[in-house]
Write a protein that holds these residues in place. Structure first.
Motif, PDB file in Angstrom:
ATOM      1  N   ARG A  81      93.582  70.512  27.176  1.00 55.51           N
ATOM      2  CA  ARG A  81      94.761  70.198  27.995  1.00 55.51           C
ATOM      3  C   ARG A  81      95.825  71.275  27.830  1.00 55.51           C
ATOM      4  O   ARG A  81      96.468  71.689  28.808  1.00 55.51           O
ATOM      5  CB  ARG A  81      95.335  68.842  27.580  1.00 55.51           C
ATOM      6  N   GLU A  82      96.010  71.728  26.607  1.00 57.73           N
ATOM      7  CA  GLU A  82      96.983  72.793  26.347  1.00 57.73           C
ATOM      8  C   GLU A  82      96.601  74.071  27.079  1.00 57.73           C
ATOM      9  O   GLU A  82      97.460  74.760  27.660  1.00 57.73           O
ATOM     10  CB  GLU A  82      97.050  73.035  24.838  1.00 57.73           C
ATOM     11  N   LEU A  83      95.321  74.385  27.077  1.00 55.74           N
ATOM     12  CA  LEU A  83      94.860  75.591  27.772  1.00 55.74           C
ATOM     13  C   LEU A  83      94.956  75.430  29.292  1.00 55.74           C
ATOM     14  O   LEU A  83      95.171  76.414  30.003  1.00 55.74           O
ATOM     15  CB  LEU A  83      93.436  75.923  27.347  1.00 55.74           C
ATOM     16  N   CYS A  84      94.813  74.205  29.778  1.00 57.96           N
ATOM     17  CA  CYS A  84      95.046  73.957  31.204  1.00 57.96           C
ATOM     18  C   CYS A  84      96.511  74.249  31.552  1.00 57.96           C
ATOM     19  O   CYS A  84      96.812  74.903  32.562  1.00 57.96           O
ATOM     20  CB  CYS A  84      94.708  72.518  31.565  1.00 57.96           C
ATOM     21  N   ASP A  85      97.414  73.774  30.725  1.00 58.54           N
ATOM     22  CA  ASP A  85      98.847  74.019  30.954  1.00 58.54           C
ATOM     23  C   ASP A  85      99.165  75.507  30.926  1.00 58.54           C
ATOM     24  O   ASP A  85     100.071  75.975  31.620  1.00 58.54           O
ATOM     25  CB  ASP A  85      99.689  73.294  29.902  1.00 58.54           C
ATOM     26  N   ALA A  86      98.406  76.258  30.119  1.00 56.50           N
ATOM     27  CA  ALA A  86      98.625  77.699  30.004  1.00 56.50           C
ATOM     28  C   ALA A  86      97.960  78.482  31.141  1.00 56.50           C
ATOM     29  O   ALA A  86      98.150  79.698  31.237  1.00 56.50           O
ATOM     30  CB  ALA A  86      98.093  78.194  28.660  1.00 56.50           C
ATOM     31  N   GLY A  87      97.176  77.799  31.978  1.00 57.56           N
ATOM     32  CA  GLY A  87      96.496  78.471  33.087  1.00 57.56           C
ATOM     33  C   GLY A  87      95.146  79.035  32.744  1.00 57.56           C
ATOM     34  O   GLY A  87      94.535  79.736  33.565  1.00 57.56           O
ATOM     35  N   ALA A  88      94.637  78.742  31.547  1.00 54.74           N
ATOM     36  CA  ALA A  88      93.334  79.268  31.149  1.00 54.74           C
ATOM     37  C   ALA A  88      92.178  78.460  31.734  1.00 54.74           C
ATOM     38  O   ALA A  88      91.044  78.947  31.796  1.00 54.74           O
ATOM     39  CB  ALA A  88      93.230  79.301  29.627  1.00 54.74           C
ATOM     40  N   TYR A  89      92.453  77.227  32.117  1.00 55.81           N
ATOM     41  CA  TYR A  89      91.527  76.417  32.915  1.00 55.81           C
ATOM     42  C   TYR A  89      92.302  75.905  34.126  1.00 55.81           C
ATOM     43  O   TYR A  89      93.474  75.535  34.000  1.00 55.81           O
ATOM     44  CB  TYR A  89      91.001  75.205  32.138  1.00 55.81           C
ATOM     45  N   VAL A  90      91.649  75.869  35.259  1.00 57.80           N
ATOM     46  CA  VAL A  90      92.257  75.332  36.473  1.00 57.80           C
ATOM     47  C   VAL A  90      91.311  74.273  37.029  1.00 57.80           C
ATOM     48  O   VAL A  90      90.199  74.588  37.476  1.00 57.80           O
ATOM     49  CB  VAL A  90      92.521  76.427  37.527  1.00 57.80           C
ATOM     50  N   ARG A  91      91.760  73.023  36.980  1.00 56.28           N
ATOM     51  CA  ARG A  91      90.917  71.924  37.461  1.00 56.28           C
ATOM     52  C   ARG A  91      91.303  71.545  38.877  1.00 56.28           C
ATOM     53  O   ARG A  91      92.478  71.411  39.208  1.00 56.28           O
ATOM     54  CB  ARG A  91      91.052  70.699  36.544  1.00 56.28           C
ATOM     55  N   ASP A  92      90.291  71.390  39.711  1.00 58.10           N
ATOM     56  CA  ASP A  92      90.477  70.933  41.086  1.00 58.10           C
ATOM     57  C   ASP A  92      89.456  69.828  41.324  1.00 58.10           C
ATOM     58  O   ASP A  92      88.295  70.092  41.647  1.00 58.10           O
ATOM     59  CB  ASP A  92      90.273  72.084  42.068  1.00 58.10           C
ATOM     60  N   GLY A  93      89.886  68.587  41.138  1.00 55.43           N
ATOM     61  CA  GLY A  93      88.963  67.466  41.267  1.00 55.43           C
ATOM     62  C   GLY A  93      87.901  67.522  40.192  1.00 55.43           C
ATOM     63  O   GLY A  93      88.215  67.521  39.001  1.00 55.43           O
ATOM     64  N   ASP A  94      86.660  67.605  40.601  1.00 59.44           N
ATOM     65  CA  ASP A  94      85.556  67.641  39.648  1.00 59.44           C
ATOM     66  C   ASP A  94      85.069  69.056  39.348  1.00 59.44           C
ATOM     67  O   ASP A  94      84.013  69.238  38.730  1.00 59.44           O
ATOM     68  CB  ASP A  94      84.382  66.804  40.168  1.00 59.44           C
ATOM     69  N   THR A  95      85.810  70.046  39.785  1.00 58.68           N
ATOM     70  CA  THR A  95      85.442  71.425  39.491  1.00 58.68           C
ATOM     71  C   THR A  95      86.509  72.060  38.596  1.00 58.68           C
ATOM     72  O   THR A  95      87.675  71.675  38.629  1.00 58.68           O
ATOM     73  CB  THR A  95      85.286  72.266  40.767  1.00 58.68           C
ATOM     74  N   VAL A  96      86.070  73.010  37.793  1.00 60.98           N
ATOM     75  CA  VAL A  96      86.968  73.692  36.864  1.00 60.98           C
ATOM     76  C   VAL A  96      86.726  75.192  36.952  1.00 60.98           C
ATOM     77  O   VAL A  96      85.572  75.641  36.901  1.00 60.98           O
ATOM     78  CB  VAL A  96      86.741  73.224  35.411  1.00 60.98           C
ATOM     79  N   LYS A  97      87.792  75.948  37.078  1.00 60.32           N
ATOM     80  CA  LYS A  97      87.718  77.408  36.980  1.00 60.32           C
ATOM     81  C   LYS A  97      88.183  77.792  35.584  1.00 60.32           C
ATOM     82  O   LYS A  97      89.255  77.399  35.148  1.00 60.32           O
ATOM     83  CB  LYS A  97      88.608  78.064  38.035  1.00 60.32           C
TER      84      LYS A  97
END
Length: 206
Positions: A81-97
């Motif tokens: 979750r922390e890395l998502c906030d930092a932009g290291a993961y980008v979730r769009d529905g059921d897909t993750v970049k």
């Protein structure tokens, strides 16, 4: 390449709380949602854990590095979750970049003070030198690297492992989805075989 053997005593973390389940997960006879230890991940639900666990190879590598350098190690899902906030993961529905290297490296350096350098063209020689200088490295390989001697992967990259050592003949890796007692900790990948799996990029740590 240097002739000296390098082995950094890095603690091992799987991307799954129950690392012994990995053969069943690969075979498709069980899913991450069946993991009896899912609560240890810090997830709010079994479903949240099951979504992220197959995608957390980079998180597992970071947790290993944090432990090795003496930092507190967060549970895996709060860390993702922390890395998502930092932009290291980008979730769009059921897909993750992700893992997206640059925001990951910037966050790692700012948050924990661990030097992190993105290398889009990381040669095996440069990787070996970095390990020899005391560093670690997240490198992008194909997930079938758990069977380096017997597998011909269909492509390179897509899975992150942590390079923790090297000899003249082989790279040593901690593989977050490696096989128990075989290819999880200090797994030996001959340099001559590495090229079949390795995408030639990664993040140098330390």
């Amino acid at each position: 390449m240097t002739d000296s053997a390098i082995t950094h005593p890095v603690p091992y973390y799987s991307q799954y709380e129950s690392a012994v389940m990995i053969p069943d997960l690969i075979a498709g006879t069980r899913t991450a949602g069946d993991d009896p230890l899912w609560l240890k991940s810090g997830a709010d639900s079994r479903e949240e854990y099951a979504f992220w666990a197959p995608r957390m190879c980079g998180v597992a590598c970071l947790r290993m590095a944090l432990d090795y350098w003496g930092h507190p190690v967060p549970p895996s899902v709060p860390l993702v979750r922390e890395l998502c906030d930092a932009g290291a993961y980008v979730r769009d529905g059921d897909t993750v970049k992700g893992l997206i290297y640059r925001p990951f490296a910037e966050h790692t350096q700012a948050r924990w003070g661990i030097a992190a350098q993105v290398e889009p063209d990381l040669t095996t020689e440069a990787l070996h030198r970095h390990l020899g200088g005391g560093g670690l490295a997240l490198i992008s390989v194909h997930k079938t690297i758990r069977h380096p001697e017997t597998t011909e992967p269909p492509s390179r990259g897509g899975h992150l492992v942590l390079a923790v050592g090297a000899t003249e003949e082989a790279l040593l890796i901690h593989n977050p989805s490696g096989l128990p007692d075989s290819s999880q900790e200090f797994a030996r990948v001959p340099w001559a075989r590495l090229a079949a799996f390795y995408a030639g990029r990664g993040v140098l740590l330390g």
